[in-house]
Design an enzyme around this catalytic site. Structure first.
Site, short mmCIF file in Angstrom:
data_model
loop_
_atom_site.label_atom_id
_atom_site.label_comp_id
_atom_site.label_asym_id
_atom_site.label_seq_id
_atom_site.Cartn_x
_atom_site.Cartn_y
_atom_site.Cartn_z
N GLY A 70 35.93 85.96 35.40
CA GLY A 70 35.44 84.59 35.39
C GLY A 70 33.94 84.52 35.10
N ASN A 150 35.41 76.30 44.36
CA ASN A 150 35.86 77.47 45.12
C ASN A 150 35.59 77.37 46.62
OD1 ASN A 150 33.29 77.67 43.57
ND2 ASN A 150 32.90 79.42 44.91
N GLN A 178 39.41 78.58 39.68
CA GLN A 178 40.18 78.25 40.89
C GLN A 178 41.34 77.30 40.59
OE1 GLN A 178 40.00 79.61 43.83
NE2 GLN A 178 38.03 80.64 43.75
N SER A 198 40.26 83.66 35.63
CA SER A 198 40.10 85.01 36.16
C SER A 198 41.42 85.48 36.77
CB SER A 198 39.00 85.03 37.23
OG SER A 198 38.88 86.32 37.76
N HIS A 200 42.03 87.98 39.07
CA HIS A 200 42.15 88.41 40.47
C HIS A 200 42.22 87.26 41.46
CE1 HIS A 200 37.97 88.04 42.21
NE2 HIS A 200 37.64 87.99 40.93
N CYS A 324 30.10 84.96 47.79
CA CYS A 324 28.91 85.49 47.14
C CYS A 324 27.66 85.27 48.00
CB CYS A 324 28.71 84.83 45.79
SG CYS A 324 30.23 84.69 44.87
C1 LIG Z 1 35.59 83.79 41.50
C2 LIG Z 1 35.02 82.72 40.65
C3 LIG Z 1 34.30 83.02 39.48
C4 LIG Z 1 33.98 84.45 39.09
O1 LIG Z 1 35.13 85.14 38.65
P1 LIG Z 1 35.10 86.74 38.64
O2 LIG Z 1 36.36 87.10 37.91
O3 LIG Z 1 35.11 87.19 40.06
O4 LIG Z 1 33.87 87.17 37.91
C5 LIG Z 1 33.83 81.99 38.71
N1 LIG Z 1 34.07 80.72 39.06
C6 LIG Z 1 34.76 80.38 40.16
C7 LIG Z 1 35.00 78.93 40.45
C8 LIG Z 1 35.25 81.36 40.99
O5 LIG Z 1 35.93 81.02 42.09
#
Ligand SMILES: *Cc1c(COP(=O)(O)O)cnc(C)c1O
Length: 385
Positions: A70, A150, A178, A198, A200, A324
């Site tokens: 992401g 998120n 999300q 993303s 994961h 984070c």
């Molecule tokens: C987790 C997240 C990201 C970052 O994604 P990664 O794959 O962990 O780099 C970006 N935007 C939102 C809204 C997220 O929840």
């Protein structure tokens, strides 16, 4: 068994996903650019994954760029448009509650001489399309507004913002990390030109994601190298990761209606029970359209970090604000943007469920949290009850 209720930070990989990716480490380890059998196996598997991921958001397979996650998707979307459009203008419109991958990219661009409007949101974290329309100037080259938040789960009116962007002829990116796989997403109906995803966050492997780039959207690549991903993202593809993402996307699509219903019911029941058990517990973003799996609650006189650590000692994983920012004592920028004072922000807890969350998991939290809050409140010199 530990209880995992931090699914907006990351999710467990589903066993079906692990089974799907294993051969791509052991037997079908080819480079998708190679012309021999090994390469063709890898390419075919990636094509299949591209169909699954595009299908999850109503896109064409050719509009999907696989990359590392992401964060990279957000960076490529913003950086790629800015690079290709900077001769036309240097103004960007975004919101105050974006993920750091968008926020810090925009702040970096400000230092490079770009002008960024960080739009405020209301008490539930909502932005209006009208506010976006008013922020647009003749030199605006990009709008970036996330689909679902998120931390508090607020779902933005992305389709309305999409119409505003289209009318103004401004490129529109949405961080859908999300949202994709958790709520129905159709990039055509939303009117987005770029959409980040993303793996994961939806039970796929870490380190892989995708950027939807609508046909004809000009995007300057960030990496120099080979012609991978139709010249939009150089570097040998993470074949196993991409296969896993494809499998996770397929499962998410198949389970979407059920998962929304089930996690939504589980979340709502959890919230009413917590409210019944914990005096003065408040639920953030309750009046906005909200992700069904996300709950952000606030209690006075009990510090968020204290609650997270106490729950952790009881084998229950949740988070304060966003993952984070934990470890630093900064109040969350999202809670600040919805008008919470630093004191209130410190007393917030994010509980995020998934399709794998059981009734038992939620019971454990509901049975454990009230005692922890009571103990922390008794320790607070300001608490009187
Ligand atoms: C987790 C997240 C990201 C970052 O994604 P990664 O794959 O962990 O780099 C970006 N935007 C939102 C809204 C997220 O929840």
């Amino acid at each position: 068994m530990p209880v995992y209720l931090d699914n907006n930070a990351t999710t467990a990989m589903r066993p079906e996903v692990l089974a799907a990716i294993t051969p791509y480490f052991l037997e079908d380890y080819g480079n998708a650019s190679s012309i021999h059998w090994f390469g063709q196996q890898a390419k075919a598997a990636m094509d299949e994954a591209r169909r699954e991921v595009s299908g999850l958001i109503g896109a064409e397979p050719s509009e999907i760029v696989f990359l590392s996650g992401g964060t990279e998707a957000d960076n490529l979307a913003i950086g790629g448009i800015v690079e290709s459009q900077k001769s036309k203008g240097r103004h960007i419109v975004t919101s105050r509650i974006e993920h750091p991958a968008v926020l810090n990219t925009c702040k970096h661009l400000e230092k490079q001489g770009f002008d960024v409007t960080f739009l405020p949101v209301d008490a539930d974290g909502l932005l209006t399309a009208e506010a976006v329309r008013r922020a647009i100037r003749p030199d605006t080259i990009l709008i970036s507004v996330m689909h679902a938040n998120n931390e508090i789960g607020t779902i933005q009116p992305v389709d309305e913002i999409g119409r505003v962007a289209r009318d103004a002829g401004v490129y529109f990116h949405s961080d859908g990390v999300q949202a994709a796989g958790k709520i129905p997403v159709d990039v055509r109906a939303l009117g987005v030109d770029l959409y980040s995803m993303s793996s994961h966050k939806i039970h796929g492997p870490k380190g892989v994601g995708a950027l939807f780039v609508g046909k004809g959207t000009p995007l300057t690549p960030a990496l120099r190298g080979g012609g991978h991903e139709r010249n939009r993202r150089a570097g040998t593809e993470n074949v196993a990761g991409i296969v896993g993402f494809g499998c996770a996307a397929r499962l998410a699509r198949e389970d979407l209606a059920d998962a929304m219903l089930r996690t939504g019911e589980l979340r709502d029941r959890m919230e009413s029970r917590l409210q019944a058990e914990i005096p003065d517990l408040r639920i953030n973003a309750r009046n906005a359209p909200r992700l069904p799996n996300t709950s952000n609650v606030m209690v006075d006189y009990a510090e968020g970090e204290g609650m997270v650590i106490s729950l952790d000692l009881k084998g229950i994983a949740v988070s304060t604000g966003s993952a984070c920012s934990s470890g630093s004592m900064e109040p969350s920028h999202v809670l600040t943007a919805i008008g919470k004072t630093p004191g209130e922000g410190f007393g917030s807890l994010r509980i995020s469920l998934s399709v794998l969350t059981t009734d038992d998991d939620v019971d454990r939290l509901v049975e454990t949290l009230p005692g922890i809050v009571e103990r922390l409140r008794q320790l607070s010199p300001h608490y009187r009850k």
